[in-house]
Design a protein around this motif. Structure first.
Motif, PDB file in Angstrom:
ATOM      1  N   VAL A  69       0.841  -1.192   0.000  1.00 51.29           N
ATOM      2  CA  VAL A  69       0.000   0.000   0.000  1.00 51.29           C
ATOM      3  C   VAL A  69       0.873   1.237   0.000  1.00 51.29           C
ATOM      4  N   PHE A  70       0.880   1.950  -1.115  1.00 49.19           N
ATOM      5  CA  PHE A  70       1.599   3.226  -1.214  1.00 49.19           C
ATOM      6  C   PHE A  70       2.985   3.114  -0.561  1.00 49.19           C
ATOM      7  N   PRO A  71       3.916   2.462  -1.196  1.00 45.20           N
ATOM      8  CA  PRO A  71       5.218   2.200  -0.549  1.00 45.20           C
ATOM      9  C   PRO A  71       6.022   3.443  -0.204  1.00 45.20           C
ATOM     10  N   LYS A  72       5.737   4.605  -0.865  1.00 44.00           N
ATOM     11  CA  LYS A  72       6.501   5.816  -0.576  1.00 44.00           C
ATOM     12  C   LYS A  72       5.623   6.992  -0.135  1.00 44.00           C
ATOM     13  N   LEU A  73       4.368   6.707   0.127  1.00 41.75           N
ATOM     14  CA  LEU A  73       3.437   7.780   0.470  1.00 41.75           C
ATOM     15  C   LEU A  73       3.823   8.429   1.798  1.00 41.75           C
ATOM     16  N   ARG A  74       3.955   9.747   1.767  1.00 39.65           N
ATOM     17  CA  ARG A  74       4.326  10.501   2.968  1.00 39.65           C
ATOM     18  C   ARG A  74       3.182  11.377   3.479  1.00 39.65           C
ATOM     19  N   LYS A  75       2.289  11.801   2.557  1.00 37.41           N
ATOM     20  CA  LYS A  75       1.225  12.720   2.955  1.00 37.41           C
ATOM     21  C   LYS A  75      -0.104  12.276   2.340  1.00 37.41           C
ATOM     22  N   LEU A  76      -1.114  12.144   3.188  1.00 33.35           N
ATOM     23  CA  LEU A  76      -2.439  11.687   2.752  1.00 33.35           C
ATOM     24  C   LEU A  76      -3.499  12.640   3.275  1.00 33.35           C
ATOM     25  N   SER A  77      -4.328  13.156   2.356  1.00 32.02           N
ATOM     26  CA  SER A  77      -5.414  14.054   2.744  1.00 32.02           C
ATOM     27  C   SER A  77      -6.750  13.382   2.477  1.00 32.02           C
ATOM     28  N   LEU A  78      -7.513  13.171   3.541  1.00 33.91           N
ATOM     29  CA  LEU A  78      -8.862  12.604   3.459  1.00 33.91           C
ATOM     30  C   LEU A  78      -9.885  13.621   3.961  1.00 33.91           C
ATOM     31  N   SER A  79      -9.550  14.875   3.853  1.00 34.26           N
ATOM     32  CA  SER A  79     -10.407  15.953   4.345  1.00 34.26           C
ATOM     33  C   SER A  79     -11.722  16.015   3.570  1.00 34.26           C
ATOM     34  N   LYS A  80     -12.769  16.440   4.264  1.00 31.47           N
ATOM     35  CA  LYS A  80     -14.095  16.640   3.652  1.00 31.47           C
ATOM     36  C   LYS A  80     -14.622  15.354   3.022  1.00 31.47           C
ATOM     37  N   ASN A  81     -14.608  14.304   3.807  1.00 34.10           N
ATOM     38  CA  ASN A  81     -15.194  13.038   3.391  1.00 34.10           C
ATOM     39  C   ASN A  81     -16.168  12.562   4.458  1.00 34.10           C
ATOM     40  N   ARG A  82     -16.301  11.230   4.609  1.00 31.44           N
ATOM     41  CA  ARG A  82     -17.291  10.693   5.542  1.00 31.44           C
ATOM     42  C   ARG A  82     -16.677   9.703   6.531  1.00 31.44           C
ATOM     43  N   PHE A  83     -15.435   9.942   6.901  1.00 29.18           N
ATOM     44  CA  PHE A  83     -14.782   9.081   7.868  1.00 29.18           C
ATOM     45  C   PHE A  83     -15.298   9.400   9.273  1.00 29.18           C
ATOM     46  N   SER A  84     -15.316   8.363  10.142  1.00 28.53           N
ATOM     47  CA  SER A  84     -15.902   8.571  11.466  1.00 28.53           C
ATOM     48  C   SER A  84     -15.100   7.946  12.601  1.00 28.53           C
ATOM     49  N   SER A  85     -14.500   6.768  12.402  1.00 28.61           N
ATOM     50  CA  SER A  85     -13.866   6.036  13.507  1.00 28.61           C
ATOM     51  C   SER A  85     -12.377   6.343  13.590  1.00 28.61           C
ATOM     52  N   LEU A  86     -11.990   7.108  14.607  1.00 33.92           N
ATOM     53  CA  LEU A  86     -10.579   7.463  14.763  1.00 33.92           C
ATOM     54  C   LEU A  86      -9.749   6.241  15.156  1.00 33.92           C
ATOM     55  N   SER A  87     -10.295   5.363  15.967  1.00 34.22           N
ATOM     56  CA  SER A  87      -9.545   4.176  16.393  1.00 34.22           C
ATOM     57  C   SER A  87      -9.279   3.245  15.212  1.00 34.22           C
ATOM     58  N   TYR A  88     -10.270   3.049  14.342  1.00 41.64           N
ATOM     59  CA  TYR A  88     -10.102   2.178  13.176  1.00 41.64           C
ATOM     60  C   TYR A  88      -9.060   2.759  12.217  1.00 41.64           C
ATOM     61  N   ILE A  89      -9.152   4.073  11.982  1.00 45.50           N
ATOM     62  CA  ILE A  89      -8.198   4.726  11.080  1.00 45.50           C
ATOM     63  C   ILE A  89      -6.789   4.591  11.619  1.00 45.50           C
ATOM     64  N   SER A  90      -6.625   4.771  12.932  1.00 48.19           N
ATOM     65  CA  SER A  90      -5.276   4.695  13.514  1.00 48.19           C
ATOM     66  C   SER A  90      -4.666   3.313  13.299  1.00 48.19           C
ATOM     67  N   ARG A  91      -5.471   2.286  13.410  1.00 53.80           N
ATOM     68  CA  ARG A  91      -4.949   0.932  13.211  1.00 53.80           C
ATOM     69  C   ARG A  91      -4.589   0.673  11.750  1.00 53.80           C
ATOM     70  N   GLU A  92      -5.437   1.111  10.817  1.00 56.75           N
ATOM     71  CA  GLU A  92      -5.200   0.859   9.395  1.00 56.75           C
ATOM     72  C   GLU A  92      -3.996   1.636   8.864  1.00 56.75           C
ATOM     73  N   MET A  93      -3.652   2.718   9.532  1.00 54.61           N
ATOM     74  CA  MET A  93      -2.517   3.513   9.067  1.00 54.61           C
ATOM     75  C   MET A  93      -1.187   2.752   9.177  1.00 54.61           C
ATOM     76  N   HIS A  94      -1.167   1.663   9.925  1.00 47.44           N
ATOM     77  CA  HIS A  94       0.055   0.875  10.044  1.00 47.44           C
ATOM     78  C   HIS A  94       0.429   0.204   8.722  1.00 47.44           C
ATOM     79  N   GLN A  95      -0.529   0.146   7.777  1.00 50.68           N
ATOM     80  CA  GLN A  95      -0.229  -0.436   6.465  1.00 50.68           C
ATOM     81  C   GLN A  95       0.675   0.474   5.638  1.00 50.68           C
ATOM     82  N   MET A  96       0.662   1.747   5.951  1.00 48.59           N
ATOM     83  CA  MET A  96       1.435   2.729   5.174  1.00 48.59           C
ATOM     84  C   MET A  96       2.717   3.030   5.958  1.00 48.59           C
ATOM     85  N   ASN A  97       3.746   2.331   5.613  1.00 48.54           N
ATOM     86  CA  ASN A  97       4.966   2.346   6.425  1.00 48.54           C
ATOM     87  C   ASN A  97       5.741   3.656   6.373  1.00 48.54           C
ATOM     88  N   THR A  98       5.461   4.487   5.357  1.00 49.46           N
ATOM     89  CA  THR A  98       6.225   5.731   5.219  1.00 49.46           C
ATOM     90  C   THR A  98       5.375   6.976   5.473  1.00 49.46           C
TER      91      THR A  98
END
Length: 827
Positions: free
Chosen positions: A399-428
């Protein structure tokens, strides 16, 4: 770089776009940056828009730097309209119906740098010669030609020029001749209509041109557009912005962007407010592929699939230079997902990708895995949620092997705990933007260690949000998240914190115990803070940037340090956003204009001034006190008060009491020979009872008590006045007590015997009352002549005979006196 240089650079780069007249014209959407170029204080701004004016008002302040007279009925600017406005830097006169501008009207405004006279009725481009002018907007007028006056060659600092008229249908070869030696960097040209003619070589004359914003349509006249690209290449321009290039439902069968391949200096291409067919996209993208373009942007486009298989693109065996692709606002003509048949593997060098405002609710799997060089992904303003971003059918192994910056602003995300866990897939991943969502604090969060920046602005989170964040965070944005207070306990969780944004909350105070050693930038504007003290910022030793405007500041000594002492170069929004909210007398007043005095606000300085002043006053009063016998008068005042108190206690007894003596003799001991040899024998020898202190004072009692008792027990008090008398302290006391008795009980009880001639004016100052008495009352003089002495004794005896009826035995008087409470001995 200096502040002014930075402002100028911003003007040439971003703010200039604000002057372009495009559909729904975003004109002046960033004009606040223009303020920074021109305006140094809020009083220098004058907004007279929407005032039904027919001319520029006279007597404007000489300090005016920004003047807006838009939306009035001013048809002409001529004569000395701006006389005295030598500091005017920014003039806006749009939507006024202007038809005429005199060449001399700006004679009195040598400092003018920004002039916006767009959206008027000017029949021709006016003759303007301003050596400091940097921005000139003449768009949306009615002139029929783009021929510039010769005076434009004097605009030696002009950087942005905006031209556009629906009546001007042609670009002639000589139209821009006056700009050949002008350092123009950005030209905005056109009014959204289709041109009838473009003479080749017209734009090539502007050698300094770096950017062209083209607001014109070329449907069916693409040869004209191709010639324009050739001229633009000769200027070595780096940026081209095409607005409304193709009108709605235009069938583009030609290849108008073929010349992109031969434009080695062109780096940035923006297609804006344009109808784009899928059939056009294949040829267009091929030209982009073979060009030197670095960035490609599509802004507010309408996409139409006019081919059965959608957009199809076959890979070309050529290295693509493109590293940034932006889709910012895509309207789909067909209400369906677009069909895109192309290999994302071809974009291996892509580092920046933005899909914003596209209606995306599922992230394509190939975007996740096929962009190995992607560093920034902006998916803001879409319909994504957790399930759409982490779509189950997709493989998330790489998943995005070199991604450093991700913007998900102005969407429909809700669970901060779920997002924090999934972010471990993006190592950079280092930065995550979750602002403007519906984030909930639904459980413990587990953030990856490499994530150092989190933006959570415009989510309703509250004060507890700090406990859900990582101690590894260096940059945190909690703007408008419902925070009402911050504490050391909250911020101590983030030892690496360098940037903190708390704008638009309800924070009332910056606690003085806050300590964030690494903090470099703090945004705390638009809160409820009334003052900022030195102590509240002492815990931020590395602070380099502070934004604290739009707070309800109190104009008082509480704001003294911020206004006078604090380094204003650290304040990003000074001085415009800093105004007084209270007291009412200063409401709306700019903090930069409020100047509290140092003496008023510094207690130590007040003390330093007050102590010497008090000492000087005390010394002066002490000197006056000494010169005027203040000690004696003070003692007499105390005794007088004491006598008053004693008098009240004995008033009833004294009223019915008989006297023990005909007279009390007050004299100086140096006159005792005369008293003992003359006065006492003569009077007592004829039956008078006298009180003499050497004989009748009660041993052991205080002298003052003896004096008071003798005066009160005597019908008269005889004062033997001499030079020795007025030098005696005790004689002065006796006189004082006798005076007091004469005032309170018996007004004729005082008898003065002048033993020797004494000039009344020679008496000391403390005998002022005696001087007055001797001037008002008759006194007896002791004559040297023996014959006259007989008259003297006769007169004195007649004065004392009136007391015979009141004289009682001395022992009876003493018995009565014993029943009275005497004043306790004080000495």
């Amino acid at each position: 770089m200096s502040t002014q240089s930075t402002a100028v650079a911003a003007l040439v780069g971003n703010i200039v776009i604000a002057f372009l007249m495009i559909p729904d014209c975003t004109a002046f959407r960033e004009h606040d940056k223009g303020f920074k170029l021109c305006v140094t204080s809020r009083p220098g701004m004058k907004d007279l828009s929407h005032q039904n004016l027919t001319s520029v008002p006279p007597n404007l302040s000489n300090n005016t730097q920004y003047l807006d007279i838009s939306y009035n009925f001013i048809q002409a600017l001529k004569g000395a309209e701006f006389s005295g406005l030598s500091q005017l830097c920014f003039l806006k006169a749009t939507h006024c119906g202007l038809q005429e501008i005199s060449p001399t009207v700006f004679t009195h405004t040598p400092a003018l740098k920004v002039l916006n006279i767009s959206n008027n009725d000017l029949p021709f481009i006016p003759d303007i010669s301003l050596k400091q002018l940097r921005v000139l907007d003449l768009a949306s007028n009615v002139y029929t030609s783009y021929q510039l006056p010769a005076s434009f060659q004097n605009l030696t600092k002009l950087e942005l020029l905006s031209l556009g008229s629906t009546a001007a249908l042609s670009i002639n070869y000589s139209d821009f001749d006056p700009l050949m030696n002008v350092p123009l960097q950005h030209l905005a040209l056109g009014a959204g209509i289709q041109w009838q003619k473009y003479d080749s070589g017209s734009l090539a004359k502007i050698k300094s041109l770096k950017k062209l914003s083209l607001f014109a349509s070329f449907c069916g006249t693409f040869g004209m557009f191709e010639n324009l690209l050739v001229d633009l290449n000769e200027t070595q321009a780096k940026s081209l912005r095409c607005i409304t290039l193709f009108p709605d439902k235009c069938n583009v069968s030609d290849n108008p962007f073929m010349n992109l391949r031969r434009m080695p200096f062109m780096e940035n291409l923006t297609i804006e407010n344009t109808w784009i067919n899928s059939s056009f996209m294949e040829g267009f993208l091929k030209n982009v592929w073979l060009s030197s373009l670095y960035e490609l942007s599509f802004v507010n486009i309408t996409y139409n699939e006019d081919t059965p298989d959608g957009f199809v693109f076959h890979n070309i065996n050529h290295t693509i230079s493109l590293s940034s692709v932006i889709f910012n606002g895509v309207n789909h003509y067909q209400y369906k997902y677009p069909t895109i048949n192309m290999s994302f593997e071809a974009f291996t060098g892509l580092t920046y990708l933005k899909f914003s405002g596209t209606g995306m609710n599922i992230l394509p799997c190939r975007v996740i895995t096929a962009l190995p060089s992607l560093e920034t992904l902006d998916l803001s303003d879409n319909l994504l949620s957790e399930s759409g971003f982490w779509w189950t059918p997709c493989s998330h192994s790489t998943v995005f092997p070199k991604l450093r910056k991700l913007s998900l602003s102005k969407n429909r995300f809700s669970s901060l705990s779920y997002i924090s866990r999934e972010m471990h897939q993006m190592n950079t991943l280092e930065s995550l933007d979750l602002s403007f969502n519906s984030i909930h604090l639904d459980g413990d969060c587990s953030w990856p260690a490499q994530l150092t920046e989190l933006l959570l602005g415009n989510n309703n989170l509250g004060n507890s949000v700090f406990t859900y964040l990582s101690s590894d965070f260096k940059r945190i944005d909690l703007s408008k998240t419902g925070i009402t207070a911050i504490s050391q306990e909250d911020l101590s969780r983030f030892p690496k914190l360098t940037h903190l944004q708390l704008s638009s909350n309800s924070i009332q105070v910056i606690p003085i115990d806050l300590t964030v050693p690494a903090l470099v930038s703090l945004h705390i504007d638009q809160n409820a803070i009334t003052s900022i003290s030195k102590e509240s910022l002492a815990g931020f030793p590395r602070l380099q940037e502070l934004k604290a405007g739009s707070n309800p500041f109190v104009c008082s000594c509480d704001s003294y340090w911020l206004i006078i002492t604090f380094n204003k170069s650290l304040l990003l929004d000074w001085p415009f956003d800093y105004t007084c909210n209270s007291p009412p007398a200063f409401a709306g007043f700019s903090l930069s204009e409020y100047k509290p005095s140092e003496l008023t606000c510094k207690m130590w300085l007040q003390a330093a001034v007050a102590v010497p002043v008090l000492l000087a006053i005390s010394a002066a009063m002490g000197l006056a006190f000494h010169k005027c016998d203040g000690a004696w008068y003070t003692k007499m005042l105390w005794v007088w008060i004491w006598m008053k108190r004693r008098g009240k206690k004995r008033a009833n007894i004294l009223n019915s009491m008989s006297f023990s003596y005909h007279a009390f003799i007050s004299y100086s001991h140096q006159d005792s020979d005369w008293v003992d040899s003359q006065l006492v024998p003569c009077l007592e020898g004829t039956g008078f009872s006298l009180c003499v202190h050497e004989r009748d004072f009660v041993p052991g009692e205080w002298i003052i008590d003896n004096i008071i008792n003798c005066v009160e027990s005597s019908y008269k008090t005889l004062f033997v006045l001499s030079k020795h008398f007025v030098q005696s302290e005790w004689c002065n006391y006796e006189l004082f007590f006798a005076q007091h008795r004469a005032i309170g009980i018996q007004q004729d009880s005082l008898v003065f015997i002048l033993l020797e001639p004494i000039p009344i004016d020679s008496f000391p100052k403390k005998y002022l009352r005696l001087r007055s008495l001797l001037r008002q009352q008759t006194y007896l003089e002791w004559p040297k002549d023996e014959k006259k002495q007989q008259d003297f004794w006769a007169s004195l005896k007649s004065m004392l005979h009136m007391a015979d009826k009141s004289i009682v035995l001395k022992d009876v008087a003493l018995a009565i006196s014993d029943t009275v409470s005497l004043i306790t001995d004080q000495e």
